[in-house]
Design a protein around this motif. Structure first.
Motif, PDB file in Angstrom:
ATOM      1  N   ARG A 311       0.865  -1.192   0.000  1.00 37.57           N
ATOM      2  CA  ARG A 311       0.000   0.000   0.000  1.00 37.57           C
ATOM      3  C   ARG A 311       0.894   1.230   0.000  1.00 37.57           C
ATOM      4  O   ARG A 311       1.989   1.220   0.569  1.00 37.57           O
ATOM      5  N   ALA A 312       0.407   2.317  -0.607  1.00 34.81           N
ATOM      6  CA  ALA A 312       1.195   3.547  -0.666  1.00 34.81           C
ATOM      7  C   ALA A 312       0.285   4.761  -0.648  1.00 34.81           C
ATOM      8  O   ALA A 312      -0.871   4.709  -1.070  1.00 34.81           O
ATOM      9  N   ALA A 313       0.836   5.869  -0.145  1.00 36.72           N
ATOM     10  CA  ALA A 313       0.089   7.125  -0.080  1.00 36.72           C
ATOM     11  C   ALA A 313       1.049   8.293  -0.243  1.00 36.72           C
ATOM     12  O   ALA A 313       2.262   8.160  -0.044  1.00 36.72           O
ATOM     13  N   GLU A 314       0.493   9.452  -0.606  1.00 31.84           N
ATOM     14  CA  GLU A 314       1.279  10.672  -0.800  1.00 31.84           C
ATOM     15  C   GLU A 314       0.810  11.741   0.170  1.00 31.84           C
ATOM     16  O   GLU A 314      -0.389  11.908   0.393  1.00 31.84           O
ATOM     17  N   LYS A 315       1.757  12.463   0.743  1.00 30.76           N
ATOM     18  CA  LYS A 315       1.436  13.540   1.687  1.00 30.76           C
ATOM     19  C   LYS A 315       0.912  14.750   0.919  1.00 30.76           C
ATOM     20  O   LYS A 315       1.502  15.176  -0.075  1.00 30.76           O
ATOM     21  N   LEU A 316      -0.173  15.299   1.379  1.00 27.31           N
ATOM     22  CA  LEU A 316      -0.779  16.463   0.743  1.00 27.31           C
ATOM     23  C   LEU A 316      -0.202  17.757   1.311  1.00 27.31           C
ATOM     24  O   LEU A 316       0.304  17.789   2.444  1.00 27.31           O
ATOM     25  N   GLU A 317      -0.305  18.803   0.522  1.00 27.71           N
ATOM     26  CA  GLU A 317       0.037  20.134   1.008  1.00 27.71           C
ATOM     27  C   GLU A 317      -1.114  20.619   1.867  1.00 27.71           C
ATOM     28  O   GLU A 317      -2.216  20.860   1.365  1.00 27.71           O
ATOM     29  N   VAL A 318      -0.876  20.691   3.168  1.00 25.45           N
ATOM     30  CA  VAL A 318      -1.968  21.036   4.082  1.00 25.45           C
ATOM     31  C   VAL A 318      -2.009  22.554   4.273  1.00 25.45           C
ATOM     32  O   VAL A 318      -1.000  23.179   4.648  1.00 25.45           O
ATOM     33  N   LYS A 319      -3.168  23.142   4.034  1.00 26.20           N
ATOM     34  CA  LYS A 319      -3.343  24.578   4.220  1.00 26.20           C
ATOM     35  C   LYS A 319      -3.663  24.885   5.676  1.00 26.20           C
ATOM     36  O   LYS A 319      -4.492  24.233   6.289  1.00 26.20           O
ATOM     37  N   GLU A 320      -2.977  25.877   6.207  1.00 25.65           N
ATOM     38  CA  GLU A 320      -3.228  26.273   7.602  1.00 25.65           C
ATOM     39  C   GLU A 320      -4.535  27.059   7.699  1.00 25.65           C
ATOM     40  O   GLU A 320      -4.887  27.787   6.821  1.00 25.65           O
TER      41      GLU A 320
END
Length: 320
Positions: A311-320
């Protein structure tokens, strides 16, 4: 490269791991943390594929650290090995002054080296003292678990960690037999299990003791607990657009991985709110469709890949 070390180990799902990690580690001076270094097969392939990549290897087995360090010495400062359990990711990175990495790789379960070295006691196929500790300098051996745990505790371990249907009768026989002599070797344990577990005519599903060995290994190394503690750390240290790739080898591991990745891929805002609360959005994007398995070509060359689940996933750009 140490040829004998290379011969010991064929990395599982290697090309797929490289493909999944490539978008996040192709940039200059990227960093990957290999949480389960083993003999360094995956790390070597990553270092060869990306000329400026730095790999930080973690393993709890001192022998693995020694062999992988020798194997990857040609890469100089681009590779470093650290004796630690993978639930110590934050500690290892803090010591190195690193806050974020571009990729995380986890290849769970027992390594080929540990299975192949008879003296470690991981394999039912070789008669050896039942140790099963990945770090032989600490913790309780499988033989000590068999000697000290009650019938109820053994039943619980075999059922929970091995999903063994005959957990109760096997535990009962172990407690009876250990009154006569300590159960310290794989041949002794195999004899007990084969007397309890009925054989299925015409079926070749492996040795009847394989689930008991899995259960004892997981218990001796707190594998599931370490995995549950490590995944939040691995996700936390990923930089935006960084990727995590995890290979597990049985349903218990895979369930923990699936839950952690899916939890990170959905918003925690209550569904009845018309807007998303700050800090509650998804932090991951799942990049594998369900669970991936090895193909026929790889299975013919590397039978140990048969139980691998990726399984694999990508980190998202999290908006503050």
């Amino acid at each position: 490269m140490n040829q004998s070390t290379s011969d010991l180990h064929t990395p599982v799902l290697l090309e797929r791991c490289l493909e999944l990690l490539a978008p996040s580690v192709s940039g200059d001076n990227s960093i990957v943390i290999d949480c389960t270094l083993g003999l360094g097969g995956h790390s070597q392939a990553l270092l060869e594929a990306h000329p400026t990549l730095r790999v930080i290897g973690i393993d709890r087995d001192p022998r693995a650290i020694e062999l992988a360090s020798e194997r990857l010495s040609a890469f100089g400062a681009r590779f470093s090995a650290h004796l630690a359990v993978y639930d110590q990711i934050l500690d290892v990175l803090a010591e190195l002054g690193i806050s974020k990495v571009n990729g995380v790789l986890m290849d769970l379960g027992v390594s080929s080296m540990q299975l192949d070295e008879a003296g470690r006691g991981f394999s039912y196929a070789k008669d050896a003292v039942l140790d099963m500790r990945m770090d032989q300098s600490s913790g309780r051996t499988a033989a000590e678990i068999l000697a000290r745990y009650s019938e109820e505790e053994l039943t619980h371990i075999f059922k929970k960690f091995g999903e063994e249907r005959f957990s109760g009768p096997i535990a009962k026989r172990i407690v009876q037999d250990r009154k006569l002599a300590p159960i310290e070797t794989s041949s002794q344990l195999n004899k007990i299990v084969t007397q309890i577990v009925p054989s299925a005519p015409g079926k070749t599903t492996g040795h009847p003791a394989k689930r008991i060995y899995q259960a004892l290994r997981i218990a001796a190394n707190d594998e599931l607990g370490a995995l549950e503690r490590s995944l939040p750390q691995a996700i936390e240290v990923l930089a935006p657009m960084g990727r995590i790739v995890v290979m597990s080898y049985h349903s218990l591991e895979d369930g923990i991985v699936k839950q952690a990745l899916q939890a990170g891929s959905v918003s925690s805002t209550p569904i009845d709110l018309p807007f998303e609360l700050p800090g509650t959005g998804a932090i991951l994007k799942i990049i594998t469709k369900g669970v991936e398995r090895a193909g026929e070509i790889e299975l013919s060359a590397n039978p140990r890949a048969a139980s691998a689940r990726l399984r694999a996933a990508e980190k998202l750009e999290v908006k503050e």
